[in-house]
Design an enzyme around this catalytic site. Sequence first.
Site: not given
Length: 422
Positions: A99, A101, A128, A150, A317, A351, A371-372
Site C-alpha cells: 500500500p 498512500g 491503501s 491496509q 515503512h 525490495i 512499494g516504490r
Amino acid sequence: MRDAGLVRQSTVYRAGTLGRRPVVPTDFAELERRARRASSAEAWAYVAGGAGEGRTMRRNRAAFDRWAIVPRMAAGAVDRDLSTEVLGTRLTSPLLLAPVGAGALMGKDSDLAIATGAAATGTPYVFSNQGCNPMEECAAAMGDTPRWFQLYWSKDERLVDSLIARAEAIGAGALVVTLDTTVLGWRPQDLNLGSLPFAKGLGIAQYTSDPVFQEIAAERARQPQERPKVTLGAIRALLAMSRNHPGSFWANLRSPLPRASVETFLDIYSNPGLSWEHLATLKRRTSLPVVLKGILDVEDARRAFAIGVDALVVSNHGGRQVDNAVASLDALVEIRAALGPEPTLLLDSGIRTGADVFTALALGADAVLLGRPHLYGFALAGAHGVAEVIRNVVAELDLTMALTGARDIASITRELVREQPA
C-alpha cells in the site's frame, strides 16, 4: 508463472529487433531516474523521501548488499514453479504490491491504475487506507485477483469497524494493520516544501467514501467554522480540496464539506494511543486473517502471535518513519531465527529487484511487498507501467532461480545466500 523470465526476455528482445525499447526501464536505477523526471517536486518528496537524514532507507539497501547469492551449477532446473500459498490463498508468485498512500500525486486515479496493473499480472494488491480511489472501485477493477486491505487505526472506533466491514464486503483476503504510523515521522523533504497531500484532500478517498466518516464530517461542517485568511495559498488549497472531494467541483467549492472532511481526517485518521489491547480486539471484530505491518523486534513479533494474529509484515515503512532504524531485512533474519519456520512472515522495505526477492525468501520471508518501484512504473506508463514493473521483477526472480537450481519457492533456502564480510 512458469518460464516467466524467458518469456519476458523474449518479449523485450523481439520488440527490440523492431526498434522498440521498453517504456519502463528494466533496472531500478533508470526506473527511478525517469520517474523523478516525470514527477512534481511535491510528488517526489512524498513518494521517494524518507525520514530524517535518510539513514534507514540507505540501511535497507545496505542490508541486501551484505548478502550474496550462491549460484549452483548443473541443477537442471528447467521448469520453475513460482507459485506459493500465503494465508490460504494460492499466489502466482511470492510478490504483492504494498500500500502506498496519496499515489495520485504521481497521476490521476492512481489506485485504480495500480489495481488494474496488478490484476493484469495476477498479483495481489494491498489497498491503501490512504488511497485516492475507494476500495470498492479498486476491487471491481481487480476481478478475481486477490486483494488485501491496509487499516490505519482511527481514533474513532466506529470508523475502524466500518472500514473493516467494507474490507470484508469487497472480498479482501486479509486485514493489514499498519502499526508504525500512529504519528507521521519527521520527513524533511515534505516539510521543506510545506507539503502534506492530505491537507489538500488527496489520499483520503477511503474516508470520504465511508458512511461513518461522512456522518462525522457532516456534523463538523454544520458547526461554525473560522474563515481562513484569504491568501493565494489558501485559495489554491480550497480549490484542491474541492477538486479532490467526491462530487461536483463547483458544488464542492460552495460547500463547507470538503474542508470539514480534510480537518476531520487530520484529527482522527490515526490513533497515537494504539495499544496491544486495541489489537487484541481484532479477532472478534473480523473474520479476515489479521496481519500486523511494521514489526521489527522479536518480542513484538512474539506478542503479536500470542494475541492470535495470522501473519506479520516485517517493515520499517520504507524508511519513512524513523531515521536510523534497523533494516527490515536484518529484522527478518532475527525474527525468523527466534520464531522458527512456522509463522507467516512477509518482508517490506528495500525490495527493488527479483534478486532482492530471492534474497528475502532465502532469509525467511514467505512473500514480499513491492512499494516504490510499482508507483514509479505508474508514473511512467499508468496501469501498463505497473504491470511492466511486476513482470520485470518476477522475470528476474525466475531467472535467478534457474541459475541457482531452485525449482520452486520452497527450494530457495538459506544455503543459497552467504553473508559477506563487512
